[in-house]
Design a protein around this motif. Structure first.
Motif, short mmCIF file in Angstrom:
data_model
loop_
_atom_site.label_atom_id
_atom_site.label_comp_id
_atom_site.label_asym_id
_atom_site.label_seq_id
_atom_site.Cartn_x
_atom_site.Cartn_y
_atom_site.Cartn_z
N ASN A 296 0.61 -1.19 -0.13
CA ASN A 296 -0.21 0.10 -0.36
C ASN A 296 0.67 1.63 -0.01
N VAL A 297 2.15 1.15 -0.21
CA VAL A 297 3.17 2.05 -0.40
C VAL A 297 3.27 2.69 -1.39
N VAL A 298 2.79 3.83 -1.88
CA VAL A 298 2.05 4.57 -3.11
C VAL A 298 3.19 5.11 -4.13
N ASP A 299 4.18 6.17 -2.94
CA ASP A 299 5.06 7.24 -3.31
C ASP A 299 6.00 7.06 -1.97
N VAL A 300 7.34 6.64 -2.21
CA VAL A 300 8.27 7.16 -1.02
C VAL A 300 9.31 8.21 -1.83
N GLN A 301 9.94 9.09 -1.06
CA GLN A 301 11.09 9.77 -1.23
C GLN A 301 11.54 10.03 -0.27
N GLY A 302 13.27 9.61 -0.06
CA GLY A 302 14.02 10.28 0.68
C GLY A 302 14.13 12.04 0.94
N THR A 303 14.37 12.37 2.08
CA THR A 303 14.05 13.89 2.09
C THR A 303 15.50 14.26 3.10
N TYR A 304 15.83 15.84 3.04
CA TYR A 304 16.67 16.75 4.01
C TYR A 304 16.22 16.91 5.29
N GLY A 305 16.25 17.47 6.06
CA GLY A 305 15.47 17.99 7.21
C GLY A 305 15.36 17.40 8.30
N VAL A 306 14.22 17.72 8.93
CA VAL A 306 13.60 16.78 10.24
C VAL A 306 13.73 15.53 9.78
N TYR A 307 13.13 14.93 8.95
CA TYR A 307 13.00 13.81 8.66
C TYR A 307 13.57 13.48 8.10
N ASP A 308 13.91 12.18 7.58
CA ASP A 308 15.23 11.11 6.62
C ASP A 308 13.73 10.96 5.31
N ILE A 309 12.67 10.30 5.58
CA ILE A 309 12.00 9.51 4.29
C ILE A 309 10.55 10.43 4.38
N VAL A 310 10.06 10.39 3.22
CA VAL A 310 8.30 10.53 3.61
C VAL A 310 7.79 9.38 2.80
N ALA A 311 6.83 8.68 3.06
CA ALA A 311 5.74 7.80 2.30
C ALA A 311 4.40 7.92 2.07
N ARG A 312 3.59 7.84 1.14
CA ARG A 312 2.81 8.08 0.79
C ARG A 312 2.07 7.20 1.22
N ILE A 313 0.87 6.23 1.94
CA ILE A 313 0.13 5.30 1.87
C ILE A 313 -1.50 5.65 1.40
N GLU A 314 -1.87 4.38 1.05
CA GLU A 314 -3.49 4.34 0.56
C GLU A 314 -3.65 2.94 1.11
N SER A 315 -4.99 2.77 0.91
CA SER A 315 -5.87 1.98 1.13
C SER A 315 -6.90 2.25 1.07
N ASP A 316 -7.95 0.95 1.14
CA ASP A 316 -9.80 1.67 1.04
C ASP A 316 -10.21 1.34 2.15
N ASP A 317 -9.08 0.70 3.41
CA ASP A 317 -10.01 0.76 4.70
C ASP A 317 -8.91 1.09 5.58
N LYS A 318 -9.47 2.68 6.50
CA LYS A 318 -9.21 3.18 7.64
C LYS A 318 -8.34 2.26 8.56
N SER A 319 -8.99 1.08 9.01
CA SER A 319 -8.22 0.02 9.80
C SER A 319 -6.84 -0.14 9.15
#
Length: 123
Positions: A27-50
């Protein structure tokens, strides 16, 4: 479709292996390394919130060398389409002009540089 952005802090130097593991998750749609306070940002999607919550807590947070996460869940409804690329700045940097010094401030500053005189009222 529910989605979330997960900001990830990890052990220094472990970003490539974590990025690889995240890209392999269903369910990880996109993932990117970043500079700054956080090292990585990931976008996840799902049909069910749980299911979304399980992906974050049972999969991403339990990866080796992940120190902490911060999850951002968008507030928009599904019928509102959002494209961050369409956001335009209020001020175009090339059009910025330097601030002009106000004349009253300049006069006040000039007065501060003059020595103070003592006045004696005992004449």
């Amino acid at each position: 479709m529910d989605k979330a952005f997960v900001l990830i802090n990890c052990e220094p130097g472990k970003e490539p292996s974590i990025l690889k593991q995240l890209r392999e998750m269903k369910n990880v749609v996109d993932v990117q390394g970043t500079y700054g306070v956080y090292d990585i940002v990931a976008r996840i999607e799902s049909d069910d919130k749980s299911q979304l919550e399980n992906i974050i807590s049972d999969q991403i947070r339990k990866l080796d060398d992940v120190n902490s996460t911060l999850t951002l869940i968008p507030t928009e409804s599904e019928d509102v389409k959002s494209d961050l690329r369409e956001i335009e700045p209020d001020v175009i940097p090339e059009q910025k002009k330097p601030l002009e010094e106000q004349s009253s401030e300049k006069e006040d500053n000039d007065l501060d540089d003059e020595p103070e005189e003592d006045y004696d009222d005992e004449d």
